[in-house]
Design an enzyme around this catalytic site. Structure first.
Site: not given
Length: 289
Positions: A150, A156, A209, A215, A244
């Site tokens: 991913e 991140e 995703h 989000r 997601e």
């Protein structure tokens, strides 16, 4: 409506852990909302009853995928052999769980911890990633589980931030059961557009995703989903497409903090999930022939 892709939803739309009662709730709500697949994060894997989960998935007729990232003290992109070894064990344990519940994919940031790194990835750290994931892919080849890389944003991970980063890493791993995993939320931060990464990945794209730029509810942000879905159609993508979304309404101990889920973007997971399935199905149906 002829949709060839399995449509999935992340379990964190429903519950924040994988204790037996939570798994039952997530499976029931996923089925009743019309999805084909549920994705479980393995951040809470110690509480996951593998045999019971597989039996409930089979009874519901649902497909399943697993995802995870690593931790700073169990990070295979580290230069420290002890830290790398802990990360490798975590990945091996996760593969065992994924195979045990019948997952088609083990995906996510398998290559590093979640978090903002203080320096670029080192040459030694990248070599560790390649070595560990090559061995993991060989172990996975006899289980029916495909590994996904991913692509996550710079806040991140420092290992893979674009589709081309992931393609180079997959090339170096050199195993056929390692696929590219695109995520529209991360693409919005790191890619130039929503089309070229899909075309670059082409037949190596194995998992998707779908998430809005914040989000929350699909279509309530600014992402160019029309172009993205048209690109999926152009490459003939038939793999899983998993919705997601995260909100402070559903808290996953540890993971919610790692992903900086501070905002309450929704309260009603069922309304959110039903809306998302309709949104995704509509875009798939509207793609040019």
């Amino acid at each position: 409506m002829d949709i060839r892709n399995p449509l999935g939803v992340h379990a964190l739309v429903w519950v924040g852990d994988t204790a037996p009662a939570s798994v039952t709730t997530a499976i029931q709500k996923t089925k009743s909302s019309g999805y084909d697949l549920i994705e479980f994060s393995l951040h809470d894997s110690l509480n996951l009853d593998v045999a019971r989960t597989r039996a409930e998935l089979d009874a519901a007729g649902l497909k399943v995928a697993c995802s995870r990232g690593l931790a700073m003290d169990a990070d295979i992109s580290s230069d420290d052999p002890a830290v790398v070894a802990r990360g490798e064990r975590l990945l091996q344990d996760s593969l065992t769980i994924a195979a045990g519940i019948g997952a088609s994919h083990l995906t996510g940031a398998l290559y590093s911890a979640f978090g903002s790194y203080a320096r670029p990835l080192s040459t030694a750290g990248r070599a560790n990633v390649v070595t560990v994931l090559r061995e993991l892919a060989k172990q996975a080849s006899g289980t029916g589980v495909t590994l996904g890389l991913e692509i996550c944003n710079r806040y991140e991970t420092n290992v893979v931030n674009t589709a081309r980063d992931a393609l180079r890493l997959a090339d170096d791993i050199g195993e056929d059961n390692v696929v590219i995993h695109l995520d529209t939320y991360h693409m919005n931060i790191e890619e130039n557009d929503m089309v070229r990464p899909v075309l670059d990945a082409a037949d190596r794209l194995g998992y998707v995703h779908i998430g809005e730029n914040h989000r929350g509810y699909l279509g309530s942000g600014h992402l160019d989903f029309t172009s993205f879905f048209h690109a999926l159609g152009a490459i003939g993508y038939t793999g899983p497409i998993t919705f997601e979304s995260f909100s402070s309404a559903v808290v996953a101990p540890g993971l919610s903090a790692d992903l900086s889920i501070w905002r309450n973007l929704w309260d009603d997971g069922e309304d959110l999930a039903r809306h998302a399935r309709q949104f995704i199905a509509g875009h798939l149906s509207a793609r040019p022939a």
